[in-house]
Design a protein around this motif. Structure first.
Motif, short mmCIF file in Angstrom:
data_model
loop_
_atom_site.label_atom_id
_atom_site.label_comp_id
_atom_site.label_asym_id
_atom_site.label_seq_id
_atom_site.Cartn_x
_atom_site.Cartn_y
_atom_site.Cartn_z
N PRO A 249 32.45 -23.62 -45.41
CA PRO A 249 33.14 -23.89 -46.69
C PRO A 249 34.44 -23.11 -46.77
O PRO A 249 34.53 -21.97 -46.33
CB PRO A 249 32.13 -23.40 -47.73
N ILE A 250 35.47 -23.75 -47.32
CA ILE A 250 36.77 -23.11 -47.51
C ILE A 250 37.26 -23.37 -48.93
O ILE A 250 36.72 -24.22 -49.63
CB ILE A 250 37.82 -23.64 -46.50
N MET A 251 38.26 -22.62 -49.33
CA MET A 251 38.84 -22.78 -50.67
C MET A 251 40.35 -22.90 -50.55
O MET A 251 40.98 -22.17 -49.78
CB MET A 251 38.48 -21.59 -51.55
N LEU A 252 40.93 -23.82 -51.32
CA LEU A 252 42.38 -23.95 -51.36
C LEU A 252 42.99 -22.77 -52.11
O LEU A 252 42.46 -22.34 -53.14
CB LEU A 252 42.79 -25.25 -52.04
N LEU A 253 44.10 -22.26 -51.60
CA LEU A 253 44.80 -21.16 -52.24
C LEU A 253 46.11 -21.60 -52.89
O LEU A 253 46.85 -20.79 -53.42
CB LEU A 253 45.10 -20.06 -51.21
N PHE B 15 59.97 -6.09 -50.94
CA PHE B 15 60.75 -7.16 -50.33
C PHE B 15 59.93 -8.44 -50.38
O PHE B 15 58.74 -8.43 -50.71
CB PHE B 15 61.09 -6.82 -48.87
N LYS B 16 60.56 -9.55 -50.07
CA LYS B 16 59.87 -10.83 -50.02
C LYS B 16 59.77 -11.31 -48.58
O LYS B 16 60.73 -11.18 -47.81
CB LYS B 16 60.60 -11.88 -50.86
N PHE B 17 58.59 -11.84 -48.26
CA PHE B 17 58.43 -12.41 -46.93
C PHE B 17 57.70 -13.75 -47.04
O PHE B 17 57.09 -14.06 -48.06
CB PHE B 17 57.68 -11.45 -46.00
N GLN B 18 57.80 -14.52 -45.98
CA GLN B 18 57.24 -15.87 -45.96
C GLN B 18 56.20 -15.96 -44.86
O GLN B 18 56.43 -15.51 -43.74
CB GLN B 18 58.36 -16.88 -45.70
N ARG B 19 55.04 -16.53 -45.20
CA ARG B 19 53.97 -16.72 -44.22
C ARG B 19 53.68 -18.21 -44.09
O ARG B 19 53.33 -18.86 -45.07
CB ARG B 19 52.71 -15.96 -44.64
N ARG B 20 53.85 -18.73 -42.88
CA ARG B 20 53.53 -20.13 -42.62
C ARG B 20 52.12 -20.20 -42.07
O ARG B 20 51.86 -19.79 -40.93
CB ARG B 20 54.53 -20.76 -41.64
N GLN B 21 51.21 -20.70 -42.89
CA GLN B 21 49.79 -20.72 -42.53
C GLN B 21 49.10 -21.79 -43.37
O GLN B 21 49.63 -22.28 -44.37
CB GLN B 21 49.18 -19.34 -42.80
N PHE B 22 47.88 -22.17 -42.97
CA PHE B 22 47.09 -23.09 -43.77
C PHE B 22 46.70 -22.40 -45.08
O PHE B 22 46.20 -21.26 -45.05
CB PHE B 22 45.84 -23.53 -43.01
N PRO B 23 46.90 -23.04 -46.24
CA PRO B 23 46.66 -22.39 -47.54
C PRO B 23 45.18 -22.40 -47.92
O PRO B 23 44.79 -22.93 -48.96
CB PRO B 23 47.48 -23.26 -48.50
N ILE B 24 44.36 -21.79 -47.08
CA ILE B 24 42.91 -21.81 -47.30
C ILE B 24 42.31 -20.45 -46.95
O ILE B 24 42.95 -19.64 -46.27
CB ILE B 24 42.21 -22.90 -46.45
N SER B 25 41.09 -20.24 -47.39
CA SER B 25 40.32 -19.06 -47.00
C SER B 25 38.85 -19.45 -46.96
O SER B 25 38.43 -20.40 -47.63
CB SER B 25 40.54 -17.90 -47.97
N LEU B 26 38.08 -18.72 -46.18
CA LEU B 26 36.63 -18.93 -46.20
C LEU B 26 36.09 -18.65 -47.60
O LEU B 26 36.61 -17.76 -48.30
CB LEU B 26 35.95 -18.01 -45.20
#
Length: 374
Positions: A232-236, A291-302
């Protein structure tokens, strides 16, 4: 959970639109429009990053100038509990509902004073001292592998493990991931600083890839994401609000591709429907970062386990509450206890600092928030 400034901004906007001059005694709340506010001051209050108790209480709507214009309508029946049992168990349901309300009002403190510990009834506690966390998992997710094989999506919709901190949630999720058979797949993010910060006074040499990869923030996935088919995963993030794919939507992984992840929705009107999740550019809103940073990743978590704050608003037949550390803000314990539909659907694991079992836990209640309500 909204800050009072959100409502005050809406109030001023509506008065401008309706051309009411607040300075000339023509003020009427919300420009004369009827506004209904739904909520429970017993639950978690507006989140103020690193805020004090007074900061949190002072940010609630009943601390606003608008509150004197509000009429309070009270709901008196716990419908979550009353709709889940037969009439023969009504007395037990009533007692459980009253106990939950006493927790919410801070009336069960066993050592006196606010924010002290409360005793938890023995029938709600995990009593296995050898493998207490495994016992809690077995209660919350019985016959998990069988339901995974049968692709019973409703199984994960009806149960969840709750814990107050992200660290404890992550520990539980990693433990349960190891229990799922099958090959795991690792997804690494691509992190970079935002262009708007290139001219900042902070030395750009600090922003190594290793440094950015190690950052963990609420609301964005970790640099390293490990998944298996069936978990199971959850959208962030909100992907399709009109279609019900919002922050907090739970899904079951069905395909692990290179650039997309296939999953079946387990909650809402689209339950059972298959969707595909792409990688997204995510910028954390954590005000603690300079500071601001950007993370390119799937917007999900277990989401075998989730934080108590994330569970607010949900109703679940089976809830396991894991407390390796006590709750830390107003209403968290009440929210966790009141997610369940019946007393028999709740089990609690409380640990002391040395890892031994405990029968009591901290209950944080800011009683002053009730002063002009009840």
């Amino acid at each position: 959970m909204l800050n009072k400034y959100c409502f005050e901004a809406l109030d001023r906007t509506l008065n401008d639109i309706m051309r009411h001059d607040m300075a000339c005694n023509e003020y009427v709340p919300f420009g004369g429009k009827v506004v209904v506010l739904g909520g429970d001051f017993r639950q978690i209050l507006p989140v103020i990053s690193k805020g004090s108790r007074s900061d949190i209480v002072g940010s609630t709507i009943n601390a606003s100038y608008l509150w004197k214009h509000c009429k309070v309508l009270r709901l008196t029946k716990n419908m979550r509990l009353l709709n889940s049992q037969s009439s023969s168990a009504m007395e037990d349901i009533k007692n459980f509902a009253e106990w939950i309300l006493q927790v919410s009002d801070g009336k069960l403190n066993c050592h006196g004073g606010e924010d002290s510990e409360i005793e938890i009834p023995a029938d709600l506690l995990i009593d296995d001292s050898e493998c207490p966390l495994n016992k809690l998992v077995e209660f919350t997710y019985p016959a998990m592998l069988t339901n995974l094989t049968l692709k019973n999506y409703k199984y994960f919709e009806e149960r969840a493990l709750l814990s107050p901190t992200l660290d404890s949630v992550e520990n539980v999720n990693n433990m349960m991931l190891s229990m799922i058979p099958g090959e795991e797949k690792e997804y690494l993010s691509s992190d970079s600083t935002c262009r708007s910060d290139e001219d900042s006074e902070i030395d750009a040499e600090w922003f190594t890839y290793e440094f950015l990869n190690d950052i963990r923030c609420y609301g964005i996935p970790n640099h390293r994401l490990i998944l298996k088919v069936g978990v199971p995963i959850m959208l962030l993030r909100n992907i399709d609000q009109s279609g019900g794919l919002c922050n907090g939507t739970r899904l079951i992984v069905s395909d692990l591709g290179k650039n997309v992840i296939g999953a079946h929705v387990v909650t809402g009107q689209r339950a059972g429907e298959k969707i595909f999740i792409p990688r997204m550019n995510l910028i954390p809103s954590d005000g603690g970062l300079p500071f601001k940073f950007q993370r390119r990743q799937f917007p999900i978590s277990l989401c075998f386990a989730m934080t108590i704050n994330k569970s607010q608003g949900q109703s679940l037949p089976h809830v396991g509450l894991y407390l390796p550390k006590p709750v830390f803000t107003h209403g968290q314990l009440y929210v966790a206890l009141s997610r369940v539909k019946s007393r028999k659907g709740l089990k609690i694991l409380i640990l002391n600092d040395d890892g031994t079992l405990s029968k009591s836990t901290k209950n944080v209640v800011y009683t002053e928030v009730f002063d002009n309500i009840y």
